[in-house]
Design a protein around this motif. Structure first.
Motif, short mmCIF file in Angstrom:
data_model
loop_
_atom_site.label_atom_id
_atom_site.label_comp_id
_atom_site.label_asym_id
_atom_site.label_seq_id
_atom_site.Cartn_x
_atom_site.Cartn_y
_atom_site.Cartn_z
N THR A 106 0.82 -1.22 0.00
CA THR A 106 0.00 0.00 0.00
C THR A 106 0.85 1.27 0.00
O THR A 106 0.36 2.35 -0.32
CB THR A 106 -0.92 0.03 1.25
N ASP A 107 2.13 1.14 0.38
CA ASP A 107 3.02 2.31 0.43
C ASP A 107 3.91 2.44 -0.81
O ASP A 107 4.81 3.28 -0.85
CB ASP A 107 3.90 2.25 1.69
N LEU A 108 3.63 1.61 -1.82
CA LEU A 108 4.45 1.66 -3.03
C LEU A 108 4.46 3.05 -3.70
O LEU A 108 5.51 3.51 -4.12
CB LEU A 108 4.01 0.58 -4.03
N PRO A 109 3.30 3.74 -3.78
CA PRO A 109 3.34 5.09 -4.41
C PRO A 109 4.34 6.02 -3.73
O PRO A 109 5.02 6.80 -4.40
CB PRO A 109 1.90 5.59 -4.24
N LEU A 110 4.45 5.92 -2.40
CA LEU A 110 5.42 6.76 -1.67
C LEU A 110 6.84 6.38 -2.07
O LEU A 110 7.67 7.26 -2.36
CB LEU A 110 5.24 6.57 -0.16
N ALA A 111 7.14 5.07 -2.10
CA ALA A 111 8.49 4.61 -2.46
C ALA A 111 8.85 5.08 -3.87
O ALA A 111 9.97 5.55 -4.11
CB ALA A 111 8.56 3.09 -2.38
N ILE A 112 7.90 4.97 -4.79
CA ILE A 112 8.14 5.41 -6.17
C ILE A 112 8.46 6.90 -6.20
O ILE A 112 9.43 7.33 -6.83
CB ILE A 112 6.92 5.10 -7.07
N ASP A 113 7.67 7.68 -5.49
CA ASP A 113 7.85 9.14 -5.50
C ASP A 113 9.22 9.53 -4.92
O ASP A 113 9.93 10.36 -5.49
CB ASP A 113 6.72 9.81 -4.71
#
Length: 447
Positions: free
Chosen positions: A114-121
């Motif tokens: 669920t925290d993948l968008p943060l890691a990508i950013d």
């Protein structure tokens, strides 16, 4: 698939089974490649960006620049301070790190799905928006010098750098990835900033994500992050091809001894190996496993189990784009160096002339197949595999295909590669407090 103005090309490289283990690649118009492996059964995701640059790309005066830059990308961007970068990933219980090798660099974050968008950013921001400020260059210099000092304190580490230098001499492959105290002290902010601009162009990057990820979503988020940074403006750009080259290592019989007051003597005895694209690499992998890859391996049995001469003894291979190394490492008491070297050399000679037994080969094939699969049980390992494959080979191989290639290795294949590799005159690197007479005798081990 098309998105907005320019068309992105998407291919399914490995179909997987029932959508599990599917590997897809999208190439964006700016030359950026994005590969993903989908594993819906896990709750984590690892996101990484691989850069087609390593210490091999440095001139003598830039030695250590790739690794220095790796540190500086964590020091802050136009959007985030160094604390913002680390705390954002810490706040979701993720882990974040990077590593520099001789032919590539990788930055990654492992988080809950669920925290993948943060890691990508965060990771995309680090790679596209690093500031590389003078004060950060100065502050990080001290950290890198401490890292070099820490490595120097571990002779088991240093001996591998010494062996690379023994085999490759004063060339990019022979110089240490971290650089030296002198080169790190001499590097300027301008040199490092130019290195960043040259080597972190999207055409030199591969984005890789593995775990509970959706390919189209990852592509959309990565594209948004890179476009925001103005990094995808060259719509006709094409990705750089995997490295090639035709370097031949012709070293034989070289001996390097570093006299240090250590409790153990650390030795690496080895010779030129195979490039990572060489088709014989599967047979070499089996040979390496049988010779020094585990507790039942020949070197472990002869040196440690039967004679108690070393605690740690193993063989290894490293493959580069155009050449490789095969080495045997052992750590032993200084007064037993010659016994250990004699046994290792005898075993290498024996296997070169007679090959391995069929029983050893069957056991090594099983060990290699098992360890290959067990080593791919977490999303970090999967991300490493697909990212490195895209960067180094430009293709993907399924685990089943890898297992098939290993199982297809015959005793004749292993004997042939043993003759080709082990029949060469070795070179030797030693760190330890050897007396003059002992040091003089080292040449006997490679003659």
């Amino acid at each position: 698939s098309s998105e907005g103005r320019a068309v992105a090309r998407t291919q399914t490289l490995l179909p997987g089974k029932d959508g599990i283990g599917t590997v897809r690649r999208t190439t964006l118009p700016g030359g950026l490649r994005i590969v993903t492996e989908t594993l819906p059964s896990v709750r984590s995701a690892t996101f990484g960006i691989w850069a087609h640059v390593g210490s091999r790309d440095e001139t003598p005066s830039l030695n250590g620049a790739t690794h220095y830059l790796e540190h500086l990308l964590f020091k802050g961007t136009h959007k985030r301070s160094a604390l913002d970068i680390s705390s954002s990933i810490d706040a979701v219980g993720g882990e974040m790190n990077a590593f520099t090798a001789k032919e590539y660099t990788c930055y990654y974050a492992r988080v809950l799905d669920t925290d993948l968008p943060l890691a990508i950013d965060v990771v995309c921001d680090m790679l596209t928006g690093a500031l590389v400020l003078e004060e950060d260059v100065d502050a990080e210099r001290g950290v890198i010098l401490e890292e070099i000092a820490m490595t120097e304190d571990d002779p088991g580490d240093v001996v591998h750098d010494l062996f690379a230098q023994t085999m490759f001499g004063d060339t990019p492959l022979g110089r240490p990835v971290l650089g030296t105290v002198d080169t790190v002290n001499a590097l300027t902010r301008g040199q490092i900033a130019r290195f960043y601009k040259k080597h972190y162009d999207p055409t030199h990057l591969v984005v890789a994500a593995a775990g509970n990820v959706d390919h189209a979503t990852v592509v959309r988020q990565v594209r948004r992050a890179f476009e925001k940074a103005g990094a995808l403006t060259r719509t006709d750009a094409v990705p750089v091809a995997p490295r090639d080259g035709h370097r031949v290592i012709r070293t034989a019989g070289r001996v390097e001894h570093l006299n240090r007051r250590t409790e153990q003597a650390h030795v690496v005895l080895g010779m030129p190996g195979l490039a990572r694209t060489d088709e014989r690499r599967w047979a070499l992998g089996v040979l390496n496993t049988a010779l020094g890859g585990g507790m039942s391996s020949r070197l472990f049995q002869e040196v440690r189990e039967k004679r108690g001469l070393a605690y740690s003894v193993y063989s290894y291979t490293s493959g580069f784009a155009d050449c490789g190394l095969f080495g045997v490492y052992a750590g032993c008491r200084p007064n037993q160096v010659h016994d250990v070297l004699r046994i290792c050399r005898d075993e290498l000679d024996k296997v070169a002339s007679e090959g391995l037994t069929d029983e050893e080969i069957v056991r090594a094939v099983g060990q290699l197949r098992g360890s290959t699969v067990l080593g791919l049980e977490d999303t970090g390992a999967l991300m490493n595999r697909i990212g490195k494959s895209e960067l180094c080979w430009g293709t993907q191989m399924s685990v089943d295909d890898m297992l098939t290639r290993i199982a297809a290795v015959t005793p004749d294949d292993v004997r042939a590669v043993a003759r080709d590799v082990l029949d060469q005159r070795p070179s030797l690197s030693v760190i330890g407090p050897l007396k003059d007479k002992q040091a003089d005798r080292l040449h006997q081990a490679v003659s």
